[in-house]
Motif scaffolding. Structure first.
Motif, mmCIF file in Angstrom:
data_model
loop_
_atom_site.group_PDB
_atom_site.id
_atom_site.type_symbol
_atom_site.label_atom_id
_atom_site.label_comp_id
_atom_site.label_asym_id
_atom_site.label_seq_id
_atom_site.Cartn_x
_atom_site.Cartn_y
_atom_site.Cartn_z
ATOM 1 N N GLY A 270 0.867 -1.328 0.054
ATOM 2 C CA GLY A 270 0.068 0.021 0.197
ATOM 3 C C GLY A 270 1.165 1.327 -0.084
ATOM 4 N N VAL A 271 0.151 2.283 0.197
ATOM 5 C CA VAL A 271 0.908 4.052 0.430
ATOM 6 C C VAL A 271 0.885 4.270 1.973
ATOM 7 N N GLY A 272 2.275 4.359 2.155
ATOM 8 C CA GLY A 272 2.707 4.698 3.524
ATOM 9 C C GLY A 272 3.381 6.036 3.781
ATOM 10 N N LEU A 273 3.662 6.361 4.914
ATOM 11 C CA LEU A 273 4.333 7.515 5.289
ATOM 12 C C LEU A 273 5.524 7.260 6.140
ATOM 13 N N VAL A 274 6.653 7.946 5.931
ATOM 14 C CA VAL A 274 7.884 7.795 6.679
ATOM 15 C C VAL A 274 7.924 9.081 7.491
ATOM 16 N N ALA A 275 8.093 9.305 8.878
ATOM 17 C CA ALA A 275 8.046 10.631 9.298
ATOM 18 C C ALA A 275 9.401 10.591 10.221
ATOM 19 N N TYR A 276 10.127 11.357 10.145
ATOM 20 C CA TYR A 276 11.358 11.353 11.227
ATOM 21 C C TYR A 276 11.880 12.739 11.266
ATOM 22 N N PRO A 277 12.594 13.043 12.460
ATOM 23 C CA PRO A 277 13.270 14.230 12.365
ATOM 24 C C PRO A 277 14.838 14.152 11.765
ATOM 25 N N THR A 278 15.251 15.402 11.382
ATOM 26 C CA THR A 278 16.804 15.430 10.986
ATOM 27 C C THR A 278 17.620 15.581 12.197
ATOM 28 N N GLN A 279 16.886 16.119 13.306
ATOM 29 C CA GLN A 279 17.740 16.268 14.636
ATOM 30 C C GLN A 279 16.934 16.138 15.738
ATOM 31 N N CYS A 280 17.225 15.100 16.549
ATOM 32 C CA CYS A 280 16.526 14.800 17.933
ATOM 33 C C CYS A 280 16.215 16.048 18.761
ATOM 34 N N ASN A 281 15.194 16.582 19.177
ATOM 35 C CA ASN A 281 15.053 17.780 19.914
ATOM 36 C C ASN A 281 15.640 17.222 21.472
ATOM 37 N N PHE A 282 15.559 16.172 21.717
ATOM 38 C CA PHE A 282 15.957 15.565 23.015
ATOM 39 C C PHE A 282 17.466 15.643 23.097
ATOM 40 N N SER A 283 18.099 14.777 22.443
ATOM 41 C CA SER A 283 19.536 14.763 22.413
ATOM 42 C C SER A 283 20.597 15.430 21.420
ATOM 43 N N GLY A 284 19.708 15.854 20.620
ATOM 44 C CA GLY A 284 20.689 16.503 19.569
ATOM 45 C C GLY A 284 21.112 15.646 18.427
ATOM 46 N N GLU A 285 21.001 14.300 18.495
ATOM 47 C CA GLU A 285 21.295 13.414 17.404
ATOM 48 C C GLU A 285 20.831 13.707 16.203
ATOM 49 N N ARG A 286 21.645 13.676 15.205
ATOM 50 C CA ARG A 286 21.359 13.683 13.707
ATOM 51 C C ARG A 286 21.115 12.507 13.060
ATOM 52 N N PHE A 287 20.318 12.779 11.654
ATOM 53 C CA PHE A 287 19.933 11.614 10.994
ATOM 54 C C PHE A 287 20.125 12.087 9.601
ATOM 55 N N PRO A 288 20.383 11.167 8.567
ATOM 56 C CA PRO A 288 20.467 11.326 7.305
ATOM 57 C C PRO A 288 19.375 11.978 6.586
#
Length: 871
Positions: A202-220
């Motif tokens: 089916g059709v889905g959605l991926v949602a994520y932050p590029t920077q965690c507002n808790f720890s500051g960890e960053r994601f590609p």
């Protein structure tokens, strides 16, 4: 010559430093060098940082140009530049911004400004209007919600959100569930497998932050690129694994935290996300109320049709038929109603000021990265004398992290120190930071090891996000967060580190006792422990003199001192009339408190002829009857320390208007009429609604470790924790002496000694030494009351149930309602137990209840009388 800390800052950035590889929460007391190849000037804008701060951010400094606020909450909102605000104000005074839906010159000017700002922001985010549409929203949360509503998720599709997602992203699961999609929380590293064609339905959605507002960890940023490469598309279908107009996975990136300190460069991505959510005040400090959703142009034809429409979003519609035609431009179609055009127009000045001050987001990224490394080095270097690290830092190990550091403090024994007390002290020290779980449940679960069963259990016991419970069963339920922005300096970090050393170096949390058994320094501990531990050579009892009796008829307002020649009744709920009333805001169950509304100190009650008389500056006196039969009452509810109380609203426009005028907020008076005059009052009370919440039940959740409670909520007034609070004149004098020792002039010392007497601590009973009596008399040692066990007043015996935990309310001048640093700041360094600031002792009635009557033989207390103390 630059200031010393700036010179050190530049030297620090020339060092070779590399990220450490320790376990994520390991406490580190040594710095690990890291590699920097840029010149030091890249990190403070060519040596201009101090000049920028003084010129553009005068709100940080006092009249003497001394730093008054250490602002370390840039992840919440950064600071706005003075030139931005001045330019906006000048523009508002010389032009007429008008509703862009009209056609006169002011409207045309506004439309042009909005479109110019739209284009400039697209350039600021590294893209153009050919690739992305920029839709203005109320904030980043509104942008995220809009993205969820526009995604054509199908019943067999999946909504995936990562553990670092902000609550606003997690909240999309409600929309997904309504559409029939599967809701799946995941770790970011799992996404690569989840978006494989063989695992996609089916059709889905991926949602994520590029920077965690808790720890500051960053994601590609490359999730959308991976989706595009795995699902080649053509224009004849949507959501097909064999090819379609859009891949079956849509991608939403929450860039609100990331964009505040780093360039987006969306044009550098091969495909780019379908949606990117950003917030303006997190980047520029102002304006608030403006966010943006960037929508990829190639995704627009496949968006889910809009259901709601507002003014400006349609170019034609029928009133009496379900027919309307939306505007062709995606921006106009999605911006319902009139946008915040004045704030949007001001973004021109925000962009100008940002470029003028910092050059580019690339330089901001370099600067904040350097500040973050400097802060980590400073915090990791803090340790107690026994070698244990003071700070437990979450993250900042092998992964990439942004300019946000989440941490907790530990004492010399490795026990966690409550972050609420740290924050209260930080406020007194002029440090702005944030504590809690930061609206990020997944990151809190990861870094704090807070499981879902833990949270459900805490909620069932009455704990809530934002309350004063910070360490439960030895485990923190939140953290301290410091975050850095474009204008953060080394001085900010240095002052924060100095604050931690001043208040928490060599500090011990006393876990095994409710007595004050741990003070910040060894010398202070020895002197005060001598006072708080009863001398076995002394008698087991002591007589002391009642110096003052104070009643607080309205919770959190000024106290009323009982005349010295007047005996005052002690009732089953405490002193008669004490905290019989509360002031409530409309639609709120929590009584107003002085620590949030300092002007409550200006309301001065008097008890005159069975009436409550209220005085306040610039207001005529107000008379409130103490007879429930004379009051028009309506049942309501209130919450006091997590416990529901049956409360009755006083229906009087005169009283409500008077309180509203004094406090400058709409409010009303409420009471517990059982605490007032007549002994039998049921006939005066309106019926209670059938609800278990109306029962004045005993507390069901665990009590603070500093308390050994004996009184039930049904036996108390609106007081927070106990029926009566007692302080000694000698202990108040010792705190005053401590404060005076740090003053530079005799005049200042004189003011201190007059300002911080016993009444500053809002007691019910003040006692002092008595050298005349029929029992054992001697001088009271400061703080020895923490070692008392019982207090006997006439025939009534009261048990000492523990020390009183203090908050910033004792740092409000009760005469002027001005906020002060003292005595809370000094108490926090000298008098803490289990990490909590304490002063005074709680008394609870434990026997003699049958003797409570409203007759001449009632239990009474009077100034000057002697009372017996059991040690």
């Amino acid at each position: 010559m630059p200031p010393a800390h700036t010179m050190f800052y530049r030297l620090f950035n020339l060092l070779s430093i590399s990220p450490s590889r320790e376990a994520p929460t390991e406490e580190i007391s040594e710095t690990t060098p890291t590699s920097r190849t840029k010149e030091a000037d890249d990190y403070d804008y060519g040596g201009r940082l101090e000049a920028i701060r003084h010129k553009e951010y005068p709100q940080l400094y006092n009249a003497s140009s001394q730093l008054k606020t250490v602002f370390l909450d840039h992840a919440g909102s950064t600071l706005y530049a003075a030139s931005h605000i001045r330019a906006q104000a000048e523009e508002m005074l010389t032009t007429i911004p008008a509703n862009p839906h009209s056609n006169h010159p002011g409207s045309q000017w506004t439309r042009d400004k909005i479109e110019q700002v739209r284009d400039r922001l697209l350039g600021f985010f590294g893209t153009t209007s050919r690739d992305y549409a920029l839709v203005f929203t109320a904030n980043a949360t509104a942008a995220i919600r809009l993205a969820g509503e526009l995604t054509p998720m199908s019943k067999d599709g999946t909504f995936c959100y990562t553990s670092a997602a902000h609550t606003s992203v997690v909240g999309l699961r409600g929309i997904a569930a309504e559409l029939g999609a599967i809701v799946r929380p995941v770790e970011f590293d799992d996404l690569d497998d989840i978006i494989q064609p063989e695992h996609t339905n089916g059709v889905g959605l991926v949602a994520y932050p590029t920077q965690c507002n808790f720890s500051g960890e960053r994601f590609p940023w490359d999730v959308a690129d991976k989706v595009a490469s795995r699902f080649p598309v053509h224009a004849d279908a949507i959501g097909s694994k064999e090819g379609g107009g859009h891949p079956p996975w849509w991608v939403l990136v929450d860039a609100a935290a990331y964009a505040s300190s780093s360039p987006l460069n969306l044009g550098a991505l091969r495909t780019g996300p379908d949606f990117v959510a950003v917030s303006m005040y997190k980047i520029f400090g102002a304006p608030t109320g403006v966010g943006a959703l960037l929508v990829r142009r190639s995704s627009i034809p496949f968006l889910r049709p809009k259901r709601f429409f507002g003014g400006g979003t349609v170019h034609m519609l029928s009133f009496d038929r379900m027919w309307q035609e939306f505007r062709a431009e995606i921006e106009a179609r999605l911006e319902d109603g009139t946008v915040n055009f004045q704030a949007i127009a001001s973004l021109h000045h925000a962009l100008d000021a940002h470029a003028r001050n910092f050059g580019s987001m690339t330089l901001v990224k370099q600067h904040t990265a350097s500040i973050t490394q400097y802060a980590l080095s400073s915090l990791r270097g803090l340790s107690h004398d026994n070698g244990r690290s003071l700070c437990t830092i979450y993250g900042h190990c092998s992964a990439e992290f942004g300019p946000t550091v989440a941490l907790n403090l530990k004492d010399v024994n490795g026990s966690f120190i409550g972050y609420i007390e740290v924050e209260r002290l930080a406020v007194m020290a002029g440090i702005a930071m944030r504590t809690g779980r930061f609206c990020n449940p997944g990151a809190a679960r990861r870094w704090l090891d807070l499981t879902t069963p833990d949270l459900i259990r805490y909620a069932s016991l009455g704990y809530a996000c934002g309350d004063d419970n910070d360490v439960i069963a030895g485990k923190p339920v939140g953290a301290i967060r410091i975050s850095f922005g474009a204008m953060t300096s080394c001085e900010d970090v240095d002052k924060f580190a100095a604050f931690l050393i001043r208040h928490f170096h060599n500090y011990t949390c006393a876990q095994e006792s409710t007595k004050v058994s741990s003070i910040r320094s060894a010398s202070e501990e020895a002197s005060i422990m001598k006072c708080t531990s009863p001398d076995k050579s002394l008698s087991a009892s002591l007589q002391v003199k009642v110096d003052q009796i104070v009643v607080y008829p309205i919770k959190s307002c000024h106290g009323w001192s009982v005349p010295r020649d007047t005996p005052w009744e002690i009732t089953p709920s405490g002193l008669k009339y004490d905290r019989s009333f509360v002031i409530m805001r409309e639609n709120s169950s929590a009584p107003m408190q002085q620590k949030r509304y300092p002007r409550m100190a200006l309301i001065r009650p008097r008890l005159v002829d069975k009436q409550l008389v209220l005085d306040a500056p610039d207001h005529e006196s107000l008379v409130v009857s103490l007879d429930p039969a004379m009051l028009c009452l309506e049942t309501t509810q209130s919450m006091v320390c997590g416990s529901h109380m049956q409360t009755y609203r006083v229906l009087s426009n005169e009283i409500s208007n008077w309180l509203t005028s004094v406090l400058a907020v709409e409010c009303y008076l409420a009471c517990d009429p059982r605490l007032l005059l007549p002994p039998a009052i049921d006939a005066y009370l309106p019926p209670s609604p059938p609800s278990s919440l109306t029962e004045s039940a005993a507390l069901t959740r665990p009590l603070p470790s500093t308390m050994s409670r004996t009184a039930k909520r049904s036996e108390m007034s609106f007081a927070n924790e106990s029926q009566i609070l007692l302080v000694t004149h000698e202990s108040a004098q010792r705190v005053s002496d401590w404060i005076a020792e740090e003053q530079d002039s005799d005049d200042a010392i004189s003011v201190i000694r007059k300002s911080f007497g016993p009444l500053q601590y809002r007691p019910n009973i003040v006692v002092r030494s008595s050298l005349r009596g029929i029992g054992s008399t001697r001088e009271i040692e400061p703080f020895e009351e923490f070692g008392w066990t019982d207090v006997k007043i006439g025939n009534l015996r009261l048990q000492v149930s523990g020390p009183c935990r203090r908050c910033q309310m004792i740092a409000i001048d009760q005469e002027s309602a001005k906020s002060l640093k003292e005595p809370y700041s000094t108490l926090a360094r000298k008098m803490r137990v289990n990490g909590k600031v304490v002063f005074g002792i709680y008394l609870d009635i434990i026997d003699g209840a049958t003797s409570f009557t409203r007759t001449a033989s009632a239990n009474t207390i009077q100034s000057g009388m002697l009372i017996d103390i059991s040690l």
